[in-house]
Design a protein around this motif. Structure first.
Motif, PDB file in Angstrom:
ATOM      1  N   VAL A  77      -0.982  37.485  23.855  1.00 55.99           N
ATOM      2  CA  VAL A  77      -0.111  36.312  23.916  1.00 55.99           C
ATOM      3  C   VAL A  77      -0.900  35.143  24.513  1.00 55.99           C
ATOM      4  O   VAL A  77      -1.447  35.238  25.610  1.00 55.99           O
ATOM      5  N   VAL A  78      -0.974  34.055  23.759  1.00 52.80           N
ATOM      6  CA  VAL A  78      -1.757  32.886  24.150  1.00 52.80           C
ATOM      7  C   VAL A  78      -0.857  31.664  24.202  1.00 52.80           C
ATOM      8  O   VAL A  78      -0.137  31.371  23.234  1.00 52.80           O
ATOM      9  N   ALA A  79      -0.878  30.949  25.312  1.00 52.70           N
ATOM     10  CA  ALA A  79      -0.094  29.721  25.467  1.00 52.70           C
ATOM     11  C   ALA A  79      -0.989  28.513  25.226  1.00 52.70           C
ATOM     12  O   ALA A  79      -2.046  28.384  25.837  1.00 52.70           O
ATOM     13  N   LEU A 109       2.564  35.581  15.236  1.00 51.88           N
ATOM     14  CA  LEU A 109       3.881  35.036  15.570  1.00 51.88           C
ATOM     15  C   LEU A 109       3.676  33.763  16.373  1.00 51.88           C
ATOM     16  O   LEU A 109       2.994  33.770  17.405  1.00 51.88           O
ATOM     17  N   LEU A 110       4.252  32.670  15.906  1.00 62.50           N
ATOM     18  CA  LEU A 110       4.249  31.410  16.637  1.00 62.50           C
ATOM     19  C   LEU A 110       5.597  31.255  17.336  1.00 62.50           C
ATOM     20  O   LEU A 110       6.638  31.556  16.752  1.00 62.50           O
ATOM     21  N   VAL A 111       5.567  30.766  18.571  1.00 56.88           N
ATOM     22  CA  VAL A 111       6.804  30.558  19.335  1.00 56.88           C
ATOM     23  C   VAL A 111       6.836  29.110  19.801  1.00 56.88           C
ATOM     24  O   VAL A 111       5.921  28.655  20.498  1.00 56.88           O
ATOM     25  N   VAL A 208      -1.366  38.734  17.425  1.00 56.83           N
ATOM     26  CA  VAL A 208      -1.423  37.626  18.378  1.00 56.83           C
ATOM     27  C   VAL A 208      -0.102  36.864  18.322  1.00 56.83           C
ATOM     28  O   VAL A 208       0.521  36.733  17.263  1.00 56.83           O
ATOM     29  N   ILE A 209       0.337  36.402  19.491  1.00 56.46           N
ATOM     30  CA  ILE A 209       1.520  35.551  19.617  1.00 56.46           C
ATOM     31  C   ILE A 209       1.064  34.261  20.280  1.00 56.46           C
ATOM     32  O   ILE A 209       0.479  34.291  21.373  1.00 56.46           O
TER      33      ILE A 209
END
Length: 347
Positions: A77-79, A109-111, A208-209
């Motif tokens: 998970v990358v911000a 997945l993009l958030v 990856v998110i």
């Protein structure tokens, strides 16, 4: 042969995944992976243990092999975060996501964690996003809305828009946002962990998110800290944009101080976005490099320069490499930056 994925190697060596990625890139004696699977590289357990012994490192005994857990690999998970708006976070997140899915065969997945919902508009395109707003489909703001007896809590799987799926299993999906997010988070001050907990339901479905974060300090910032493994800092090299970097460092340090027992994300690196060789840009880059050196923050080797093809693609919900009239130079530039990004996260 017993195999270990990147996360398992990090666990065995008692370090972060970023440490392993750095050793892999900088140490010629670090064991090469025996294979590169869709879920990422895998190493021989024996080779990792032998290398640790030569280095005098204490290790934790390996648990289950990566082969036996291949279907349970957790997404990294990358911000995407900067405490200054207008640095191109949403544009970069969208194009990195598209490239990972369409060119590198990853499950992405993009958030959208920004009430301005630029990422949602970019990825879905204007028409599809308007259709979403006029529907009853839930978005990320429903995750943070106040809990009431008449409405059950939503789960991450209910929020996902399947943008595109490929036959090999790779995909680009999106959890979109809308303006209501700004109102719901005001009443969610004690629920910063909700994003992390909700993503647990889907975290093994992706490689990856990528979280596109709001530029202002809020409960959404802390939600991103709780959920993320890494932070990538897009910086537009102009004076007012570069001031966001010190503010971000201060924010991360405050989170660490208040949550000493929790895990918190490492800053994976700074990437110059919408960059040029203008005098003001060069001055700003020097300031950022000095600040990065002071705090031991890596800087991406590859930069993204300005191109009108990015907003042109956003109107149609397309990445730059599918946008009509986009120059090959700009497409190649994005490709190099994207490949560096995915290498840094261990994919």
């Amino acid at each position: 042969m017993e195999l270990l994925g990147l996360a398992e190697v990090a666990d065995v060596l008692r370090v972060s995944k970023q440490n392993v990625a750095n050793w892999r890139a900088r140490r010629q004696d670090f064991p090469p992976p025996v294979a590169n699977l869709k879920s990422g590289p895998v190493w021989s357990t024996d080779a990792i243990v032998e290398w640790a012994a030569r280095e005098g490192l204490e290790i934790d005994p390996p648990k289950a092999s990566a082969a036996s857990q291949q279907n349970e690999t957790r997404a990294t998970v990358v911000a995407m975060m900067n405490m200054k708006g207008g640095v191109g976070k949403s544009t970069l997140a969208a194009n990195l996501g598209w490239y990972g899915a369409a060119r590198l065969d990853h499950r992405v997945l993009l958030v959208d964690l920004d009430p301005q919902f630029n990422l949602s508009q970019y990825v879905l395109g204007v028409q599809r996003f308007e259709e979403l707003l006029n529907s009853d489909e839930p978005t990320i703001d429903d995750l943070f809305r106040p809990m009431t007896g008449d409405k059950p809590p939503v789960h991450a799987s209910e929020l996902i828009q399947q943008v595109t799926n490929y036959d090999d299993g790779s995909c680009l999906h999106l959890i979109p946002a809308r303006l209501e997010l700004a109102f719901n988070v005001r009443l969610a001050t004690e629920r910063a962990h909700i994003l992390r907990d909700s993503l647990e339901d889907v975290i093994t479905n992706y490689d990856v998110i990528i979280l596109d974060c709001s530029p202002t300090e809020s409960i959404l910032t802390w939600a991103a800290y709780y959920a993320s493994d890494y932070i990538v800092v897009p910086v537009k090299p102009e004076f007012l944009s570069t001031i966001g970097l010190p503010l971000l460092i201060k924010s991360v340090d405050a989170f660490k101080a208040q949550h000493p027992a929790d895990r918190y994300p490492d800053i994976l690196g700074i990437i110059f976005n919408d960059s040029s060789d203008k005098v003001e840009h060069l001055k700003s880059k020097r300031f950022v490099r000095e600040t990065a050196h002071e705090f031991n923050i890596p800087i991406f080797d590859n930069e993204i320069s300005h191109s009108d093809s990015y907003p042109a693609g956003a109107r149609k919900g397309q990445p730059i490499f599918w946008t009509n009239n986009a120059r090959d130079l700009k497409k190649s530039e994005l490709a190099r930056a994207a490949r560096e990004f995915y290498q840094k996260v261990g994919l």
